[in-house]
Design a protein around this motif. Structure first.
Motif, PDB file in Angstrom:
ATOM      1  N   VAL A 143     -15.352   4.544  21.892  1.00 14.68           N
ATOM      2  CA  VAL A 143     -14.611   3.734  20.915  1.00 14.68           C
ATOM      3  C   VAL A 143     -13.188   3.496  21.424  1.00 14.68           C
ATOM      4  N   ALA A 144     -12.557   4.577  21.925  1.00 13.03           N
ATOM      5  CA  ALA A 144     -11.178   4.491  22.403  1.00 13.03           C
ATOM      6  C   ALA A 144     -11.064   3.491  23.546  1.00 13.03           C
ATOM      7  N   HIS A 145     -12.125   3.443  24.343  1.00 17.66           N
ATOM      8  CA  HIS A 145     -12.099   2.563  25.510  1.00 17.66           C
ATOM      9  C   HIS A 145     -12.374   1.112  25.125  1.00 17.66           C
ATOM     10  N   GLU A 146     -13.394   0.915  24.268  1.00 17.83           N
ATOM     11  CA  GLU A 146     -13.839  -0.458  23.977  1.00 17.83           C
ATOM     12  C   GLU A 146     -13.097  -1.104  22.819  1.00 17.83           C
ATOM     13  N   THR A 147     -12.813  -0.320  21.770  1.00 18.28           N
ATOM     14  CA  THR A 147     -12.125  -0.892  20.599  1.00 18.28           C
ATOM     15  C   THR A 147     -10.982   0.016  20.154  1.00 18.28           C
ATOM     16  N   PRO A 148      -9.944   0.098  20.993  1.00 15.71           N
ATOM     17  CA  PRO A 148      -8.846   1.021  20.666  1.00 15.71           C
ATOM     18  C   PRO A 148      -8.187   0.715  19.316  1.00 15.71           C
ATOM     19  N   GLU A 149      -8.302  -0.534  18.832  1.00 14.16           N
ATOM     20  CA  GLU A 149      -7.673  -0.872  17.542  1.00 14.16           C
ATOM     21  C   GLU A 149      -8.372  -0.177  16.372  1.00 14.16           C
ATOM     22  N   LYS A 150      -9.538   0.402  16.612  1.00 12.81           N
ATOM     23  CA  LYS A 150     -10.249   1.092  15.538  1.00 12.81           C
ATOM     24  C   LYS A 150      -9.938   2.588  15.506  1.00 12.81           C
ATOM     25  N   ILE A 151      -8.973   2.998  16.326  1.00 12.82           N
ATOM     26  CA  ILE A 151      -8.559   4.403  16.335  1.00 12.82           C
ATOM     27  C   ILE A 151      -7.143   4.516  15.797  1.00 12.82           C
ATOM     28  N   PHE A 152      -6.960   5.407  14.822  1.00 14.01           N
ATOM     29  CA  PHE A 152      -5.646   5.585  14.197  1.00 14.01           C
ATOM     30  C   PHE A 152      -5.140   6.986  14.476  1.00 14.01           C
ATOM     31  N   LYS A 153      -3.834   7.073  14.789  1.00 15.72           N
ATOM     32  CA  LYS A 153      -3.269   8.388  15.102  1.00 15.72           C
ATOM     33  C   LYS A 153      -2.014   8.622  14.269  1.00 15.72           C
ATOM     34  N   VAL A 154      -1.849   9.822  13.753  1.00 12.22           N
ATOM     35  CA  VAL A 154      -0.550  10.209  13.193  1.00 12.22           C
ATOM     36  C   VAL A 154      -0.119  11.519  13.842  1.00 12.22           C
ATOM     37  N   PHE A 155       1.148  11.544  14.245  1.00 15.71           N
ATOM     38  CA  PHE A 155       1.724  12.712  14.917  1.00 15.71           C
ATOM     39  C   PHE A 155       2.491  13.529  13.884  1.00 15.71           C
ATOM     40  N   ILE A 156       2.268  14.844  13.905  1.00 18.43           N
ATOM     41  CA  ILE A 156       2.852  15.680  12.861  1.00 18.43           C
ATOM     42  C   ILE A 156       4.049  16.463  13.380  1.00 18.43           C
TER      43      ILE A 156
END
Lengths: 393, 307
Positions: A143-156
């Motif tokens: 997923v990260a490779h093909e559709t990175p826009e579908k991965i959400f990250k929050v840094f704490i």
């Protein structure tokens, strides 16, 4: 340190994270008791091994699938009998596979949609990061490779902890409805508390699901812990399953040695992790194949060298040994005496190349030469690697 | 000149009365390093004596720094208490804290690193061999040795060495010294996933140091710190740089001794890092035996004198 799914889910429940109802069994006699804790109806049987790809795995017996959906408890019991005690081969186990020593029964959830949720350490920022995706149940790297826009990250921020707005950001981005948002927020908070308080190095839920009744559940659970922190978590250490670990690695850890088995036939014994890795690399560079990674630490005491030789020799693939020691503070002559004693004690018959460098190296080499043992001396790492590759060829 | 520490730097040792700390405090004193204080809570007022040296012991880092003028600490405190020891250096306003301790919980380091943000204290390590700025005496003595590196393998000169691994650093230094090429400063930044000073921080310091003419950068699998350093080198460094990455044969998902040496994705493999080095014009050592020679090749190509 890794734990099984059924152990991770028990931990999840402690932290208020919703999971399907489940019960584990280690022996066939326990199947009925375990199943009696679940309602009648569709039941999932899951092989418990420390490796992914279980669903698509195949048992050496020929039985297909390490995770099975069964229509009834009776069928689940029958399927469990085909898994327990059998060896499951998945993409992650390698051809040797892993013996299934525990099966886990769970109720089957009514899945609306699958998501992905994980918490791990982000090395670049030195902060925990929550990773979430609308694409669950599949390989997240893909997923990260093909559709990175579908991965959400929050840094704490470790000084503040997980902020409410960050939880809201995640549940909004996942596109959940109001009831699901509420359930997911509670789950994300629980998961972060678990991650932080148990010194986890990674928690992963794949898939995280929404149910047809707007619930949110962890369908799978993967948790690993920071080895450095285990001293303050006896309750986690109690979950360690030595069956899942290479007996050679377990033995090595008792002697403060760091050992990892590999597929080749040239064993290495090195002081220092970086030097040990590059010793493996240089063997490969000159056409050989390393049988292991073995770091005896900075000191390389006689006792450790003896223990290391013994562990190396339990691997039947080993056809030769390369010892590479940079004696910085340690006297090379003391190390050489340790090697000679160790070779005599274990009655070594295989070709041995020793490369010593550093403090009092001349005396050390003399000790090896005078020992009456067939030890080949290497002048540099390159020289030593070429010699051992030739000797085992 | 050198980076971070020099022969006049006054250091204190936290955990000087433990066997590990004591041994290396002795070796640093023998090397000629100015070990001016020890810190062991509860043993303040006592002395650490070795070969005619009488080093006062204090209860706190702040007391030791005020009384002796120490600006750098070498930390040999056991893992459960090491993060606290680092924080104490930061609050005492030291210039540099060098954490040798191996096995500090990652969560502790996450908190400490956050707490040190915006503070003046630089952290090197943890889980590192420390730093050496070689001196002009016999076998490089008279220099500043902080940590556990063997001092005698060094030689004063103009090559900067930065590495995540201890023995691999010694290997590179020994190759240089054996070829008559000296070092300005050698920095072991440690093998943990959360550490203080990064490859890039050290590269920047070497680039600014007129006394450093060439650089050897040694990395390993795991993380992307070497790649970031390589990108910066490509844009900013005119000095010859040689690089080596350990762990090309390491299988994915297995921790190779160092807590930080584990391949997670496609970005943190040895192959990806070596490719980044090559793209940045860094001369890559083909094997660990080739590290000094790789720098010699790079220096020759740029017509730079290393010694």
């Amino acid at each position: 340190m890794n734990i099984h799914e059924y152990q991770a889910k028990a931990l999840f429940e402690k932290f208020g994270i919703a999971v399907p109802k489940g019960a584990a069994a280690k022996f066939p006699e326990e199947f009925d008791t375990a199943l009696s804790q679940l309602p009648e109806g569709t039941t999932v049987v899951k092989s418990q091994i420390h490796a992914g790809g279980r669903g698509k795995g195949t048992f050496k017996s020929g039985f297909k699938g390490g995770v099975k959906l069964c229509k009834s408890k009776a069928e689940a019991k029958e399927v469990a009998g085909k898994m327990l005690g059998e060896t499951l081969v998945t993409v992650q186990t390698g051809p040797a596979g892993r013996k299934v020593q525990t099966v886990y029964f769970t109720t089957a959830s009514s899945i609306k949609k699958e998501y992905y949720l994980a918490i791990l350490l982000d090395r670049a920022t030195s902060r925990p990061v929550i990773v979430a995706s609308t694409e669950g149940g599949v390989e997240i790297e893909k997923v990260a490779h093909e559709t990175p826009e579908k991965i959400f990250k929050v840094f704490i921020d470790p000084a503040y902890g997980l902020a409410d707005y960050q939880v809201r950001e995640l549940v909004f981005k996942l596109g959940l409805n109001a009831a699901e948002q509420k359930a997911a927020s509670k789950l994300i908070r629980g998961l972060y508390t678990l991650f932080w308080e148990t010194d986890a190095s990674m928690v992963e839920i794949n898939p995280l699901i929404t149910t047809t009744t707007d619930g949110v559940e962890a369908l799978d659970a993967k948790v690993s812990f920071d080895d450095n922190s285990l001293y303050r978590h006896p309750e986690i250490v109690a979950l360690r399953d030595l069956n899942e670990e290479d007996p050679k690695e377990v033995e090595a850890s008792k002697h403060a040695l760091s050992y990892i088995a590999l597929d080749g036939n040239i064993a290495c014994l090195v002081n220092g992790a970086g030097l040990a890795m590059s010793t493996m690399d240089i063997i490969k560079h000159f056409g050989g194949n390393p049988a292991n990674f073995l770091d005896v630490g900075g000191g390389a005491s006689r006792e450790q060298v003896v223990a290391a030789f013994k562990i190396i020799l339990t691997d039947p693939k080993v056809k030769g040994i390369l010892v590479n020691i940079f004696g910085g503070i340690m006297d090379c002559n003391i190390i050489a005496n340790g090697i000679v004693d160790a070779v005599k004690e274990v009655g070594l018959k295989l070709p041995l190349v020793v490369r010593l460098e550093g403090n009092n190296v001349v005396a050390g080499k003399e000790t090896l030469a005078k020992s009456g043992l067939t030890i080949t001396s290497g002048d540099s790492m390159a020289d030593a690697a070429q010699k051992i590759v030739k000797l085992v060829a | 000149m050198a980076i971070f520490v020099h022969e006049k730097t006054k250091i204190l040792v936290q955990g000087i009365t433990g066997s590990f700390g004591a041994r290396h405090a002795q070796l640093s004193l023998d090397y000629g390093t100015l070990v001016v204080a020890g810190v062991t809570p509860g043993k303040g007022g006592q002395f650490f004596e070795h070969n005619g040296h009488k080093v006062p012991i204090f209860n706190s880092v702040a007391d030791a720094a005020v009384a002796t003028g120490a600006t750098v600490s070498a930390i040999f405190v056991p893992p459960p208490f090491a993060a606290d020891a680092i924080l104490e250096c930061s609050d005492a306003g030291l210039d540099l804290a060098v954490a040798i301790t191996e096995g500090i919980p990652i969560r502790d380091m996450v908190r400490v690193k956050r707490a040190m943000q915006g503070k003046k204290t630089r952290l090197v390590g943890p889980n590192c061999p420390g730093l050496v700025t070689p001196g002009t005496g016999p076998k490089s003595s008279g220099g500043c040795r902080i940590g556990i590196s063997p001092g005698y393998i060094h030689q004063k000169g103009h090559v900067g060495v930065v590495s995540r691994s201890g023995t691999l650093t010694y290997e590179a230094v020994w190759q240089l010294t054996s070829k008559g090429i000296g070092q300005s400063t050698c920095v072991g930044i440690g093998g943990d996933p959360v550490n203080g000073t990064s490859h890039l921080d050290v590269i920047k310091a070497f680039n600014d140091d007129p006394d450093t003419h060439g650089i050897i950068m040694i990395g390993e699998i795991g993380g992307t710190a070497e790649v970031e350093a390589a990108k910066w080198i490509k844009a900013n460094v005119k000095k010859p740089v040689a690089g080596f990455i350990a762990g090309a044969t390491a299988p994915a998902g297995r921790r190779m001794g160092h807590a930080g040496a584990i391949v997670g994705g496609t970005e943190d493999t040895a192959a990806a890092k070596i490719a980044a080095f090559k793209a940045a014009g860094i001369e890559v050592a083909v094997t660990p035996s080739d590290m000094a020679d790789a720098l010699i090749r790079a220096a020759k190509a740029q017509n730079v004198k290393l010694s």
